[in-house]
Design a protein around this motif. Structure first.
Motif, PDB file in Angstrom:
ATOM      1  N   UNK A  85       0.870  -1.178   0.000  1.00  0.00           N
ATOM      2  CA  UNK A  85       0.000   0.000   0.000  1.00  0.00           C
ATOM      3  C   UNK A  85       0.905   1.226   0.000  1.00  0.00           C
ATOM      4  N   UNK A  86       0.775   2.048  -1.032  1.00  0.00           N
ATOM      5  CA  UNK A  86       1.650   3.203  -1.219  1.00  0.00           C
ATOM      6  C   UNK A  86       0.870   4.512  -1.047  1.00  0.00           C
ATOM      7  N   UNK A  87       1.447   5.445  -0.322  1.00  0.00           N
ATOM      8  CA  UNK A  87       0.886   6.782  -0.157  1.00  0.00           C
ATOM      9  C   UNK A  87       1.932   7.792  -0.620  1.00  0.00           C
ATOM     10  N   UNK A  88       1.525   8.761  -1.411  1.00  0.00           N
ATOM     11  CA  UNK A  88       2.465   9.768  -1.905  1.00  0.00           C
ATOM     12  C   UNK A  88       3.227  10.411  -0.751  1.00  0.00           C
ATOM     13  N   UNK A  89       4.549  10.505  -0.899  1.00  0.00           N
ATOM     14  CA  UNK A  89       5.399  11.018   0.182  1.00  0.00           C
ATOM     15  C   UNK A  89       5.492  12.541   0.109  1.00  0.00           C
ATOM     16  N   UNK A  90       4.483  13.198   0.630  1.00  0.00           N
ATOM     17  CA  UNK A  90       4.447  14.659   0.647  1.00  0.00           C
ATOM     18  C   UNK A  90       5.548  15.219   1.543  1.00  0.00           C
ATOM     19  N   UNK A  91       5.877  14.487   2.611  1.00  0.00           N
ATOM     20  CA  UNK A  91       6.853  14.991   3.579  1.00  0.00           C
ATOM     21  C   UNK A  91       8.241  15.167   2.978  1.00  0.00           C
ATOM     22  N   UNK A  92       8.528  14.488   1.873  1.00  0.00           N
ATOM     23  CA  UNK A  92       9.823  14.655   1.223  1.00  0.00           C
ATOM     24  C   UNK A  92       9.980  16.068   0.671  1.00  0.00           C
ATOM     25  N   UNK A  93       8.873  16.660   0.283  1.00  0.00           N
ATOM     26  CA  UNK A  93       8.917  17.968  -0.374  1.00  0.00           C
ATOM     27  C   UNK A  93       8.546  19.125   0.552  1.00  0.00           C
ATOM     28  N   UNK A  94       7.731  18.852   1.548  1.00  0.00           N
ATOM     29  CA  UNK A  94       7.268  19.908   2.444  1.00  0.00           C
ATOM     30  C   UNK A  94       8.111  19.853   3.715  1.00  0.00           C
ATOM     31  N   UNK A  95       9.084  20.723   3.804  1.00  0.00           N
ATOM     32  CA  UNK A  95       9.994  20.722   4.944  1.00  0.00           C
ATOM     33  C   UNK A  95       9.428  21.564   6.088  1.00  0.00           C
ATOM     34  N   UNK A  96       9.697  21.167   7.328  1.00  0.00           N
ATOM     35  CA  UNK A  96       9.158  21.894   8.486  1.00  0.00           C
ATOM     36  C   UNK A  96       9.540  23.372   8.471  1.00  0.00           C
ATOM     37  N   UNK A  97       8.551  24.215   8.743  1.00  0.00           N
ATOM     38  CA  UNK A  97       8.685  25.660   8.876  1.00  0.00           C
ATOM     39  C   UNK A  97       8.985  26.379   7.558  1.00  0.00           C
ATOM     40  N   UNK A  98       8.956  25.652   6.440  1.00  0.00           N
ATOM     41  CA  UNK A  98       9.095  26.286   5.139  1.00  0.00           C
ATOM     42  C   UNK A  98       7.790  26.961   4.740  1.00  0.00           C
ATOM     43  N   UNK A  99       7.821  27.672   3.614  1.00  0.00           N
ATOM     44  CA  UNK A  99       6.618  28.381   3.159  1.00  0.00           C
ATOM     45  C   UNK A  99       5.482  27.417   2.850  1.00  0.00           C
ATOM     46  N   UNK A 100       5.802  26.278   2.235  1.00  0.00           N
ATOM     47  CA  UNK A 100       4.772  25.277   1.928  1.00  0.00           C
ATOM     48  C   UNK A 100       4.170  24.711   3.210  1.00  0.00           C
TER      49      UNK A 100
END
Length: 288
Positions: A85-100
């Protein structure tokens, strides 16, 4: 003034304004998203489990706007199953405290309206890098399950992976394949796209029979009928009906081919009643 209350689309615009839903992203957020690029790089893949050769597919409503989960299934030794079961890894791109990250925290979630989606993340992520489209590499967080022959979980492992979906299926297409492929013999060396899909379909067909037997004890919701009912609400221009469909109804016989508005709402009510009964059962006995 938005427009006449009876004009198409005015009700949706009213909801957007009433709840102050943000329809645009700040410049800093869009700039950060653009810097991520449009493709998965070799650096992105480093240290990840490579699942790109697996027969990974997505199954969503025919009008789905994003594809954030996927599966693959295969028979293994001992008459067992391996399910990914695969879930898109959003955390790879959205870094803590960044604008995103800050914008996503402020929005909290994507908002799905009758005729549009107000995404939590910019299109560069929601519709591209974090959308598990077929034929392109994508990063995922994945669970590898080993199931016994009767469908019980024997083992579960978590991985950071890179996948490449082989095909996007709608619910209707997936059901057609499962219904047409009752065969049990699966060739492990599926070298062509068609053979891979056929093998995966046959495995899923066997698993479907097992799943149906397991769900018979608690009832199952006909997702196709529910989706058809919501579509009918939208097409009829009466989104308010979608807010009143969860009346408890004991009916179990639901047809997939829901063509009229009234039948669609009735079908969804019936399924919602079954779901409500299951939810009540779980609440009464959380350990069941």
């Amino acid at each position: 003034v938005i427009g006449s209350p009876s004009a198409p689309g005015v009700d949706v615009e009213s909801v957007i304004r009433q709840y102050e839903l943000p329809t645009r992203f700040p410049g800093k957020v869009k700039a950060e998203a653009r810097r991520l690029g449009a493709k998965v790089t070799e650096a992105d893949r480093k240290g990840r489990r490579d699942c790109r050769k697996h027969c990974v597919v997505t199954i969503d409503p025919v009008d789905a706007r994003d594809f954030d989960d996927a599966i693959s299934l295969e028979r293994i030794e001992g008459r067992r199953w391996r399910l990914w079961v695969h879930i898109a890894d959003v955390s790879h791109y959205v870094t803590p405290k960044g604008a995103l990250d800050k914008e996503a925290r402020q929005r909290g979630n994507s908002t799905y309206l009758i005729d549009r989606v107000i995404p939590m993340l910019p299109e560069e992520l929601s519709n591209e890098l974090c959308s598990l489209k077929p034929g392109v590499d994508r990063l995922a967080r994945s669970v590898e399950f080993v199931l016994s022959g009767n469908g019980r979980v024997e083992q579960a492992k978590f991985h950071s992976t890179v996948i490449c979906s082989k095909r996007r299926f709608s619910y209707e297409e997936a059901m057609a394949i499962l219904d047409a492929m009752p065969g049990w013999g699966v060739q492990p060396n599926a070298t062509t796209f068609g053979a891979a899909i056929k093998a995966c379909g046959r495995d899923c067909g066997r698993a479907q029979g097992l799943l149906r037997r397991m769900l018979d004890e608690i009832g199952q919701c006909d997702v196709v009928s529910c989706n058809a009912a919501i579509n009918c609400c939208a097409e009829a221009g009466r989104p308010e009906e979608a807010m009143t469909i969860f009346d408890v109804m004991p009916g179990w016989g639901v047809q997939r081919d829901v063509r009229t508005f009234g039948a669609a709402v009735k079908a969804l009510r019936a399924n919602a009643g079954r779901a409500a009964g299951l939810l009540s059962q779980v609440r009464r006995d959380p350990g069941a």
